[in-house]
Write an enzyme that holds these catalytic residues in place. Sequence first.
Site, PDB file in Angstrom:
ATOM      1  N   ASP A  25       2.873   0.944  11.177  1.00 19.19           N
ATOM      2  CA  ASP A  25       2.222   0.000  10.277  1.00 19.19           C
ATOM      3  C   ASP A  25       2.630  -1.438  10.645  1.00 19.19           C
ATOM      4  OD1 ASP A  25       0.629  -0.144   7.555  1.00 19.19           O
ATOM      5  OD2 ASP A  25       2.415  -1.357   7.209  1.00 19.19           O
ATOM      6  N   TYR A  63       1.458 -10.234   5.169  1.00 18.12           N
ATOM      7  CA  TYR A  63       0.003 -10.397   5.144  1.00 18.12           C
ATOM      8  C   TYR A  63      -0.381 -11.857   4.980  1.00 18.12           C
ATOM      9  CZ  TYR A  63      -0.102  -5.340   4.515  1.00 18.12           C
ATOM     10  OH  TYR A  63       0.062  -3.987   4.692  1.00 18.12           O
ATOM     11  N   HIS A  85      -2.195   8.083   7.102  1.00 19.65           N
ATOM     12  CA  HIS A  85      -1.361   6.946   7.489  1.00 19.65           C
ATOM     13  C   HIS A  85       0.130   7.262   7.414  1.00 19.65           C
ATOM     14  CE1 HIS A  85      -0.633   2.662   8.136  1.00 19.65           C
ATOM     15  NE2 HIS A  85       0.213   2.668   7.131  1.00 19.65           N
TER      16      HIS A  85
END
Length: 292
Positions: free
Chosen positions: A97, A204, A272
Site C-alpha cells: 500500500d 494522501y 487488498h
Amino acid sequence: MNHEYADVNGIRMHYVTAGSGRLILFAHGFPEFWYAWRAQLEEFGRDHQAVAPDLRGYNLTSKPEGVENYRVPRLVEDLRSLAAHLGAEKFTLVAHDWGGAVAWAFALGHPELLEKLVIVNAPHPGVFARLLRSDPVQQHASQYMRMFCTPEAEQILSRDDYQALVDVVITHGLKHGYFDQTDKRAYLEAWSQPGALTGGLNYYRAARMLPPPPGTPLDLAPLDLDVAALTVRVPTLVIWGERDVALTTANLEGLDQFVPQLTIRRIPDANHWVVHQRPDLVNRYIREFLAR
C-alpha cells in the site's frame, strides 16, 4: 520480537526487529503499523534481521505537524536512514500500500542500496498516473483518496470508535478467521495514538496524484511520461490480491515497461489485505524470489 527506537531523519522511529543476518525491511501502508508484518517477522527472522517500523506519522513513531513533512522524498529518506542505522549496506525492501508507494520511489532513487524489491498491492507511479488519467474503473475506485484529503477526514474515520476503519480493515478478517479480537484491539490502540490518524492521512494530502472529481471527462490523450526516470533497475517481485477494490489489476498491465526484472504473483482469492489473508503464500512467494 524486540521493540526498538532510532533517531533518523529528524524523527524518532519505532521499529520491531526479529532475528539476525542480512536485513529485510518491511514497510506498511494506511491505516496499518508494524503489526501488519508480524507473520513475516516470525518467518524471515529465522534467517534474516527482519525489521518492521512504524512509518512516520503512525503509532509510536514521531508525527511531525505539517503536510510538507509527509512528502515522498522525506519518507524515502526515513527508510534509508533506518537501514543505515541498522548497519546495512544493501537490503531487501518489502512493502504494501502506501509503504509500497514509498518503496517504488526508494528503488528509483537508491537502486544501489537494494538487493531486491517486493511490492504487495501498491501501484507503480507511472502505471497509476496513466490509470488515474484515463481508466474510469480505477478513477472510481480511488475517489476515497479525495475524501481523505478533506478537513473532515479525521472526524469521519474516527467516528464511533473508528468504525469506518474497522469496516475496511478488520471486519472481513473477523468474519473469515484471519483476524481476532486481539488484532482489533491492537489496531484500535494504534489508531488512537495522539496525531496518528492525521499522520496517516497526511500521506494522501502531501501526494500530488489524486483522481479527478466524479463526472470529469476522460483524458484519452497519451500521457507523456519519462519512462527512463521511472524505470526500476532492481529485481522486483509484485504480489497482487486480485480482489482489491481500491487498486485494480489494471495496475499490473504494462508494468514490465517500467520494471525490466519483474516477477508477478497473482492471488485470485485475496483482496487488498492479502498479507493477512494468505500470509503463508505471501511468505512462500517471497522465499522463492529471494532464493533465485
